[in-house]
Design a protein around this motif. Structure first.
Motif, PDB file in Angstrom:
ATOM      1  N   LEU A  92      51.494  39.837  41.653  1.00  0.00           N
ATOM      2  CA  LEU A  92      51.099  38.530  41.865  1.00  0.00           C
ATOM      3  C   LEU A  92      52.015  37.506  41.004  1.00  0.00           C
ATOM      4  CD1 LEU A  92      49.425  36.399  43.039  1.00  0.00           C
ATOM      5  CD2 LEU A  92      47.716  36.551  41.244  1.00  0.00           C
ATOM      6  N   SER A 210      48.716  35.798  48.608  1.00  0.00           N
ATOM      7  CA  SER A 210      48.763  37.010  47.818  1.00  0.00           C
ATOM      8  C   SER A 210      47.479  37.339  47.211  1.00  0.00           C
ATOM      9  CB  SER A 210      50.077  36.707  46.682  1.00  0.00           C
ATOM     10  OG  SER A 210      50.049  37.939  45.766  1.00  0.00           O
ATOM     11  N   LEU A 211      46.717  36.541  46.799  1.00  0.00           N
ATOM     12  CA  LEU A 211      45.550  36.852  46.162  1.00  0.00           C
ATOM     13  C   LEU A 211      44.528  37.548  47.243  1.00  0.00           C
ATOM     14  CD1 LEU A 211      44.718  33.644  44.382  1.00  0.00           C
ATOM     15  CD2 LEU A 211      45.152  35.829  43.400  1.00  0.00           C
ATOM     16  N   ARG A 214      45.778  41.194  47.445  1.00  0.00           N
ATOM     17  CA  ARG A 214      45.422  41.957  46.519  1.00  0.00           C
ATOM     18  C   ARG A 214      43.898  42.206  46.346  1.00  0.00           C
ATOM     19  NH1 ARG A 214      50.210  40.307  46.112  1.00  0.00           N
ATOM     20  NH2 ARG A 214      51.714  41.502  45.021  1.00  0.00           N
TER      21      ARG A 214
END
Length: 216
Positions: A92, A210-211, A214
């Protein structure tokens, strides 16, 4: 006289002779007692051997190689999630760094286009003009702040993507206040607000995706 002596000797001999029946009964009694003693000894010996056998069966056997395997498995279970979390945080941060460079390039290009269109980016306080390098530095600084917020939420929040969106949208709205209070002309104020929107458009969706990736 001779006859009387012979009769008396015969009767004495008959009285002194042992009874065969009585002697056999005594022998049998002694044999039975010996047999009973032998059986009792055998029973005691059998019970002792059984107790010894039970103790040997219950006695635990240590196996060092199994203990080593268990310790290795435990260390693998503990180390697995920790290394995965570190990898996600680094990934991240890398995405945030790339997005920061993209936001700096985008805002610098937009500011250059605005200057070409006649926006002077002059602030009445001191009469100074905001240079393109200053716009790039400010964009980079606040973009790094946004990346740090995203990493912290991924580390400690149960819903990092949702909280990141609400936090960054609130900060973006607050960033519109300084241009409105600067006293600059309408073109400069509009251009500065537009530059904030450009940086937010680059950073917020990129870090939010991206959060999501993941977290899921």
């Amino acid at each position: 006289m001779v006859a009387r002596v012979s009769r008396s000797s015969r009767s004495g001999a008959t009285r002194s002779a042992p009874s065969p029946a009585g002697g056999g009964l005594g022998d049998r009694t002694e044999a039975d007692q010996q047999q009973c003693r032998q059986q009792r000894n055998e029973q005691h010996a059998c019970s002792w051997s059984c107790a010894t056998a039970r103790v040997r069966i219950v006695t635990p056997v240590t196996e060092p190689w199994r203990n080593d395997m268990n310790s290795r498995n435990d260390s693998g279970v503990v180390a697995g999630p920790q290394s995965g979390r570190t990898h996600r945080l680094r990934g991240l941060a890398g995405i945030g760094l790339i997005a920061t460079l993209a936001a700096m390039a985008a805002t610098t290009l937009a500011a250059a286009l605005a200057q070409a269109a006649g926006v002077d980016f002059e602030v009445p306080d001191g009469g100074e003009t905001i240079p393109l390098s200053g716009i790039a530095v400010v964009t980079g600084f606040f973009s790094v702040v946004g990346t740090v917020i995203a990493v912290a939420l991924l580390r400690w929040s149960a819903r990092p993507a949702k909280r990141f969106v609400w936090t960054t949208l609130s900060l973006a709205a607050i960033s519109f206040v300084p241009p409105l209070l600067s006293g600059a002309n309408t073109a400069t104020t509009t251009a500065l607000i537009g530059l904030h929107l450009v940086a937010a458009t680059v950073m917020i969706p990129t870090l939010t995706r991206s959060l999501h990736t993941r977290t899921n």
